[in-house]
Design a protein around this motif. Structure first.
Motif, PDB file in Angstrom:
ATOM      1  N   LEU A  38      96.849  39.254  82.699  1.00 19.10           N
ATOM      2  CA  LEU A  38      96.929  38.546  83.978  1.00 19.10           C
ATOM      3  C   LEU A  38      95.538  38.308  84.561  1.00 19.10           C
ATOM      4  CD1 LEU A  38      98.622  37.345  86.256  1.00 19.10           C
ATOM      5  CD2 LEU A  38      98.822  39.647  87.236  1.00 19.10           C
ATOM      6  N   VAL A  39      94.675  39.312  84.489  1.00 18.85           N
ATOM      7  CA  VAL A  39      93.308  39.134  84.973  1.00 18.85           C
ATOM      8  C   VAL A  39      92.591  38.071  84.157  1.00 18.85           C
ATOM      9  CG1 VAL A  39      91.045  40.250  85.212  1.00 18.85           C
ATOM     10  CG2 VAL A  39      93.115  41.456  85.942  1.00 18.85           C
ATOM     11  N   TRP A  40      92.792  38.089  82.837  1.00 21.07           N
ATOM     12  CA  TRP A  40      92.109  37.136  81.953  1.00 21.07           C
ATOM     13  C   TRP A  40      92.540  35.701  82.241  1.00 21.07           C
ATOM     14  CZ3 TRP A  40      93.676  34.514  77.179  1.00 21.07           C
ATOM     15  CH2 TRP A  40      92.586  34.026  76.431  1.00 21.07           C
ATOM     16  N   VAL A  41      93.829  35.451  82.374  1.00 19.83           N
ATOM     17  CA  VAL A  41      94.267  34.072  82.660  1.00 19.83           C
ATOM     18  C   VAL A  41      93.876  33.670  84.083  1.00 19.83           C
ATOM     19  CG1 VAL A  41      96.134  34.128  80.964  1.00 19.83           C
ATOM     20  CG2 VAL A  41      96.633  34.751  83.339  1.00 19.83           C
ATOM     21  N   SER A  42      93.735  34.654  84.980  1.00 17.74           N
ATOM     22  CA  SER A  42      93.244  34.353  86.334  1.00 17.74           C
ATOM     23  C   SER A  42      91.784  33.921  86.291  1.00 17.74           C
ATOM     24  CB  SER A  42      93.418  35.572  87.248  1.00 17.74           C
ATOM     25  OG  SER A  42      94.779  35.917  87.376  1.00 17.74           O
ATOM     26  N   LYS A  43      91.021  34.524  85.387  1.00 14.43           N
ATOM     27  CA  LYS A  43      89.641  34.065  85.187  1.00 14.43           C
ATOM     28  C   LYS A  43      89.633  32.636  84.652  1.00 14.43           C
ATOM     29  CE  LYS A  43      87.693  38.684  84.270  1.00 14.43           C
ATOM     30  NZ  LYS A  43      86.982  39.539  83.290  1.00 14.43           N
ATOM     31  N   GLU A  91     103.597  31.965  85.696  1.00 12.32           N
ATOM     32  CA  GLU A  91     103.335  31.133  86.873  1.00 12.32           C
ATOM     33  C   GLU A  91     101.893  30.621  86.854  1.00 12.32           C
ATOM     34  OE1 GLU A  91     103.627  31.465  91.768  1.00 12.32           O
ATOM     35  OE2 GLU A  91     103.151  33.251  90.575  1.00 12.32           O
ATOM     36  N   THR A  92     100.972  31.488  86.454  1.00 10.89           N
ATOM     37  CA  THR A  92      99.556  31.112  86.396  1.00 10.89           C
ATOM     38  C   THR A  92      99.310  30.065  85.319  1.00 10.89           C
ATOM     39  OG1 THR A  92      98.990  33.348  87.127  1.00 10.89           O
ATOM     40  CG2 THR A  92      97.207  32.012  86.207  1.00 10.89           C
ATOM     41  N   LEU A  93      99.922  30.247  84.158  1.00  7.98           N
ATOM     42  CA  LEU A  93      99.762  29.274  83.079  1.00  7.98           C
ATOM     43  C   LEU A  93     100.330  27.913  83.479  1.00  7.98           C
ATOM     44  CD1 LEU A  93     100.658  31.468  79.954  1.00  7.98           C
ATOM     45  CD2 LEU A  93      98.380  30.757  80.727  1.00  7.98           C
TER      46      LEU A  93
END
Length: 547
Positions: A38-43, A91-93
């Motif tokens: 989650l942190v990685w895709v947020s980056k 959701e982030t993707l």
């Protein structure tokens, strides 16, 4: 054997080096892996939003809120529900795909900004994008220091967002800095500069939240808070989110159910707006880590609004409700996005069927010394300093925790010279806020500014005193800093103080495991960062040899 996980973001990390098989906080390797992803895709999405801004294109509040809530979800003791974290990754993707389509220049984007795979591949990807994916120890240390500071900043932003306050500059920086932790071209010096810039925006984030809280609920005022119990059934509210508490209080009016605060929610009692609720009874218990025994005796349902969840015992697990960034498997979650009214009827109906809380203590504690209140008392405080009645202020803000070594802070408070006043914020205060330390000319020797989120008040107070005494350097004030830390909100407070030029801060009970020897050396040489010693040695260090 290959590590199942690696996490060292909190003070209790195993062996002061890192949790590798199971988190001391209780999170399992699967949860840790999904948090890393989650942190990685947020980056990655932050890299896209940063580039969109460079192209002159607006980034929506919804996109900002997704990134903020993602980081908040990964703070220590916030969310242990891997299904909820997986949903946030998806959701982030989805949001990232829409933003990527808006981008004119897609060249040179990192894998985090473009990666997309079937969920069956998520686990394997999560195992290679975590902390240890950065091989250079010093680069890794600085990247994690920045990331943890941004996690703390995300908490402040989220609490302000739910009160309809946003700061595009803070959001833009948070995303730019988060994306920068993917940039392999940045040097140690550039990352050090970005670390200090994170502290600068930490001050801005705290100011935003302070403005949101005070404009909504009024300026905190000196308040005596009941720590006993009533005879009616109750709901216990823990965490930090004042908006959740407000909605619950509105919905419990006239129901015959009382509402109590727990741990970091204690300072809600200081706000004038909350005093209008007749069923807002008092504070129950102590710091977050005692909840296994205190939640048991409370008898009624507990609402966890943010981080600081301890894995619940089966005996009361069904009484735990989570909301916002918090989550725990098997506990009911109350949904509600920013701006939405949450439905707490399930909690209220459960409470009606429960026994009233078992009394575990009686009396009251005094707080409400945020910056507006202290500045209102400025003449009295300044006179006490000028006459020598107050020789020094000691900032003892931060976090409490389970380690026995934290009893140092109780012993330190008791050993302080009688002409010293403690300035505090955060749950660290539970180590000494029930001690009988007395007052100095009517000024209590423990001035509680509020939650860890309210550490901004301590900075404002220091800057005001600097102005009143006509000093050039904030470090010339009669203030010493002996701060307890636990999780990432303490990290942003530290970085904020450094950005304001504060030096010689002592951190305990241990220095962060994520600081490499070289990064620690930079902080020591440039800012005088130090650990703690014995109570006697530190009292002598701060106040001179005691007779």
């Amino acid at each position: 054997m290959e590590n199942l996980m690696f996490c060292y973001q909190c003070q209790e990390t195993a062996g002061s080096t890192g949790c590798t098989r199971l988190g001391v906080c209780g999170k399992n390797p699967q949860v840790a892996a999904m948090q890393d992803l989650l942190v990685w895709v947020s980056k990655g999405i932050s890299e896209i939003t940063t580039r969109l801004r460079k192209e002159g294109k607006p980034v929506s509040k919804d996109a900002n809120h997704i990134i903020t809530l993602n980081l908040f979800t990964t703070i220590t003791n916030a969310n242990f529900d891997d299904e909820a974290i997986v949903a946030k990754i998806q959701e982030t993707l989805d949001a990232r795909a829409e933003l990527l389509n808006m981008l004119d220049d897609k060249s040179g984007l990192s894998e985090a900004a473009t990666w997309n795979a079937d969920k069956s591949d998520w686990d394997s990807k999560s195992r290679i994008v975590g902390v240890l994916s950065t091989e250079n120890e010093d680069i890794r240390s600085l990247r994690e220091l920045i990331t943890y500071g941004l996690k703390g900043l995300s908490a402040y932003s989220k609490h302000a967002n739910v009160l309809k306050e946003d700061n595009e500059e803070v959001d833009a920086f948070l995303q730019r800095a988060l994306a920068a932790t993917l940039d392999d071209t940045l040097s140690v010096d550039e990352l050090v500069a970005l670390t200090l810039e994170t502290g600068k925006y930490g001050v801005s984030g705290m100011a935003m939240l302070d403005g949101a809280n005070t404009s909504t609920y009024g300026n905190p005022e000196v308040t005596s808070v009941n720590i006993g119990v009533g005879k009616k059934p109750g709901i216990l509210v823990s965490g930090h989110d004042l908006r959740d508490l407000e909605m619950l209080l509105e919905q419990t009016k006239g129901t015959g159910v009382d509402v109590y605060t727990h741990s970091e929610m204690l300072p809600a009692h200081y706000y004038p707006e909350f005093k209008k609720y007749d069923n807002f009874v008092g504070n129950y218990g102590n710091a977050w880590w005692k909840q296994k025994e205190e939640f048991e005796s409370f008898n009624g349902p507990i609402l966890m609004t943010t981080n600081c969840i301890v894995a619940p015992k089966d005996s009361y697990k069904e009484r735990i409700f989570t909301t916002g960034a918090s989550g725990f498997p098997g506990c009911a979650h109350i949904p509600g996005s920013i701006g939405e009214e949450k439905d707490f009827s399930a909690i209220i109906e459960m409470a009606k069927k429960c026994d009233s809380p078992i009394e575990i203590e009686t009396g009251s504690i005094v707080g409400g010394f945020a910056h507006a209140q202290v500045i209102a008392l400025a003449d009295k405080v300044v006179d006490a300093v000028k006459t020598g009645a107050i020789k020094k202020f000691v900032v003892m803000a931060g976090c409490d925790g389970r380690a026995k070594s934290r009893n140092y802070y109780t012993d330190f408070a008791e050993a302080l010279p009688k002409d010293a006043v403690i300035l505090t914020a955060g749950c660290a205060k539970y180590k000494y806020n029930k001690l009988n330390l007395g007052d100095i000319g009517g000024i209590p020797r423990v001035l509680d500014a509020g939650q860890c989120n309210d550490s901004y008040s301590l900075a404002v107070i220091a800057l005001k005193l600097k102005e009143v005494f006509g000093l050039e350097d904030i470090n010339d004030l009669p203030i010493v800093y002996n701060i307890a830390w636990y999780e990432q909100k303490a990290v942003i407070v530290l970085l904020a103080l450094l950005s304001l030029g504060v030096k010689d801060i002592h951190l305990g009970p241990t220095l962060p495991a994520f600081l490499s020897p070289n990064v620690t050396k930079v902080l020591v040489e440039n800012f005088g960062i130090a650990g703690i010693g014995t109570v006697e040695d530190d009292i002598n260090l701060f106040f001179g040899e005691q007779k």
